[in-house]
Design an enzyme around this catalytic site. Structure first.
Site: not given
Ligand code: ADP
Ligand code: SF4
Length: 685
Positions: A31, A170, A174, A266
């Site tokens: 992002c 993807y 979550h 992550d």
């Protein structure tokens, strides 16, 4: 690149289905707060990664349909044909630099609240939305699933039309419907999409097959998959179901992009995950199960680690989000053998905070990140010097160091004066605190650079007065003298000094960073700052064996760190360290015996006995030198106050201010003020 470059393996081309990446450097989807709102800025930022040598450059999440509306967050969109031109800006810019462009198609399921579109929120089963939001997601029926598959297929076709070479399915973080269908915690269906792993993976299989069918003739199909939820036996584990998924779908995608979930795991910060390459133990099985190329991440900045991962058969591609943000030219520097010039990510997640705020990405290490289009800044290049020859920079914190480095790059003779015995200012001191060791890289990178330059003179232990500066006779002066923490209690909650008993030991963060520890306990830490330093100091003192009581007017410890994905870890760590936490409490007074705390809501007070108080409230700017010079009779060509001395903020802000001052040096101040930056303005046609 010479043939004997020890890292030549990293520059081998790698085939991904029908396309070939020019090398093994792969910027995975991340992002950036630009997305569909700032397409020109986005294209320029991604193109800079390609110019710096990233062989594959990906978008951020790209919503495929109005029922996956992440507003107010700013991500990409491919809802319909009208979104194609904005994304084509990126693919053309990336292709022009010789790299492949990848797009991460996403339907966010119950992770998107559809606040803009007001569309129903979709999920495998009836459930709440992923964050506090007064509506719920509804279980998808068979026709919803068919529709969703069509949306995905159509978006893949549009992505191909936009020029993408790699198209993602993807299931990670979550954050996406395919992931939700896969995980029992989201999926309690009893039809062929629920129950057994095969059933829960059915949707992913269908999406992979249909994407291949739609675009696989010319585009590679990538699968981004979180192999481990990092929830132990309560979630999917890499060596249990995670492996079973890879075995089941092994040859279906053209590329496996593997990581761990959720986002905070992550994109773990160095504060809680100091080891680069931390995801390797979770993902290293993948290549044993599939013949398809594998990409993985884990804050990979060391070329030796990268090489070893490829040689040991752990990955085919070196994946990076943050290391590519901190240094878009990381691959090029490895190629040129300029390893010491790599600007290593410090794992602070300021970049992540920008996305969480819906604003253009920023980075502590790389002040040009996000400024490629709007200010035309390049991370490696800066305009050569103008008519002036010599500049004096006072203060060697992040602002002063960055400013000196950039001015020196421009070709000026730069004199840098530092009052202390070491370079780095707050970076040097904060990085001595518990968990912040990696932050020192901000100073190290710049100090290394300055050491290579003949046109920089550094004076240590030189606490310059206005008289000293005038006597030096240098016509251009940039003051980066920083700030210090207040000792009087003035801050966010109180605009008046606190009543403080003279016999109580009062400390500030600067005292602790200078090694002055409390003599008597327990120590009350009063955190009215509410950003990050309060939680850091609580950990620091508790780890050093002090009995700590933490009080804050906020409703949680370090609330700002929700933006950097650290808040829960911080509060957990304080609880585990035995720190007593009082939230919703303002400090009313400090007596000889302790602190009087007042409830933020009711005003009800309580007294806490302690032996010392650490006040973390607000910072006072060190602007005396600047103020005195400004009012002196001496006229300077340039006299500028930058960094924390001008406006206390994050280290990222100080670096940015230093960079900005160097860029604007010798520019007409009126022109600079007028130009601000290029804006992407909505067309009224
Ligand atoms: P910033 O974040 O803006 O770079 P810092 O507080 O990290 O600010 O660094 C400011 C640096 O300036 C410190 O290292 C401090 O020792 C130094 N400094 C402050 N006043 C003077 C001065 N008068 N002469 C030289 N150095 C100074
Ligand atoms: Fe790394 Fe921090 Fe830059 Fe993000 S902001 S890329 S974590 S240095």
């Amino acid at each position: 690149m010479s043939n004997n470059n020890k890292y030549s393996t990293l520059f081998e081309p790698v085939k991904i289905g029908p396309v070939t990446a020019p090398n093994r450097f792969y910027q995975v989807p991340h992002c950036c707060g630009m997305g569909h709102v700032r397409p020109q800025a986005h294209a320029a930022m991604r193109a800079m990664k390609a110019e710096g040598g990233w062989g594959v450059v990906s978008t951020e999440e790209t919503e495929i349909h109005p029922s996956s509306d992440l507003s107010p967050y700013v991500e990409q969109r491919l809802w319909d044909e009208r979104d194609i031109p904005a994304l084509r800006l990126m693919t053309e810019a990336v292709h022009a630099k010789g790299s492949l462009a990848a797009v991460e198609l996403v339907h966010n399921g119950n992770h998107a609240a559809n606040m803009l579109t007001r569309a129903p929120v979709l999920a495998p089963s009836d459930m709440s939305i992923d964050f506090a939001c007064p509506k719920q997601a509804r279980a998808m029926d068979k026709s919803d699933i068919r529709e969703f598959r069509n949306w995905h297929r159509n978006a893949a076709r549009r992505a191909k039309q936009a020029g993408f070479d790699v198209i993602y399915v993807y299931a990670g973080h979550h954050m996406s419907l395919p992931h939700h269908f896969l995980l029992p915690q989201f999926n309690d269906r009893t039809d062929e999409y629920g129950g057994s792993l095969e059933n829960r993976a059915r949707l992913i299989r269908e999406l992979l097959e249909e994407t291949h069918d739609e675009v696989g003739d010319t585009c590679a199909v990538a699968f981004r998959f979180a192999v481990d939820e990092m929830q132990g036996i309560d979630g999917m584990q890499a060596h249990e179901e995670g492996r079973a998924v890879v075995e089941m779908l092994a040859e279906l995608p053209d590329l496996w992009d593997v990581n761990v979930s959720d986002w905070s795991n992550d994109s773990a910060t160095t504060r809680y995950q100091p080891n680069d390459g931390y995801q390797t133990p979770y993902i290293e099985f993948v290549k044993q199960v599939t013949t398809k190329p594998v990409v993985a991440v884990g804050r990979l900045t060391s070329p030796d680690m990268m090489l070893s991962m490829v040689k040991r058969g752990v990955v085919d591609f070196i994946g990076a989000a943050r290391p590519s943000i901190a240094d878009p030219f990381l691959p090029q520097k490895i190629k040129d053998g300029r390893i010491d010039e790599i600007r290593e990510c410090i794992g602070c997640n300021i970049c992540v905070s920008s996305d969480n705020l819906g604003i253009t990405i920023r980075c502590t290490q790389n002040p040009t990140m996000g400024e490629e289009w709007r200010r035309d800044w390049h991370p490696e290049n800066i305009a050569p010097k103008g008519a002036e020859d010599h500049a004096l920079v006072v203060g060697a914190g992040p602002a002063g160091l960055e400013c000196t480095m950039q001015l020196a790059k421009r070709g000026y003779q730069v004199t840098l004066a530092e009052a202390g015995k070491e370079l780095g200012g707050r970076v040097a001191t904060e990085s001595r605190l518990h968990g912040l060791g990696a932050w020192k890289r901000v100073a190290d990178h710049r100090i290394y650079d300055l050491q290579q330059r003949a046109n920089v003179q550094i004076f240590m232990e030189s606490n310059l007065t206005a008289k000293d500066v005038i006597e030096l006779g240098i016509p251009n002066v940039i003051i980066a003298t920083g700030s210090s923490w207040r000792r009087d209690g003035i801050g966010r909650s109180s605009r008046r000094p606190l009543k403080i008993a003279s016999t109580m030991s009062i400390l500030t963060p600067d005292d602790i960073m200078a090694g002055r520890m409390p003599k008597n306990g327990p120590i009350v830490i009063y955190d009215d700052d509410q950003i990050y330093i309060g939680g850091v100091l609580a950990e620091h003192l508790a780890t050093a064996g002090h009995k700590v009581i933490f009080a804050t007017p906020a409703s949680m410890v370090s609330p700002w760190t929700e933006l950097t994905l650290e808040q829960k870890r911080i509060q957990k760590s304080l609880i585990e360290l035995g720190v007593t936490i009082h939230t919703g409490q303002e400090l009313a007074a400090i007596s000889a015996m302790g602190c009087v705390l007042a409830c933020t809501y009711s005003g009800q007070s309580q007294e806490i006995t302690c032996g010392a108080v650490l006040l973390i409230t607000e910072r006072a700017r060190h602007s005396n030198l600047y103020d005195t010079l400004k009012t002196s009779d001496t006229k300077f060509q340039t006299l500028e106050l930058i960094g924390d001395a001008a406006a206390p903020g994050l280290i990222a802000d100080a670096v940015y201010a230093g960079h900005m001052a160097a860029r604007n040096f010798e520019e007409d101040p009126d022109k600079v003020a007028e130009q601000l930056f290029r804006r992407e303005i909505v067309s009224l046609q």
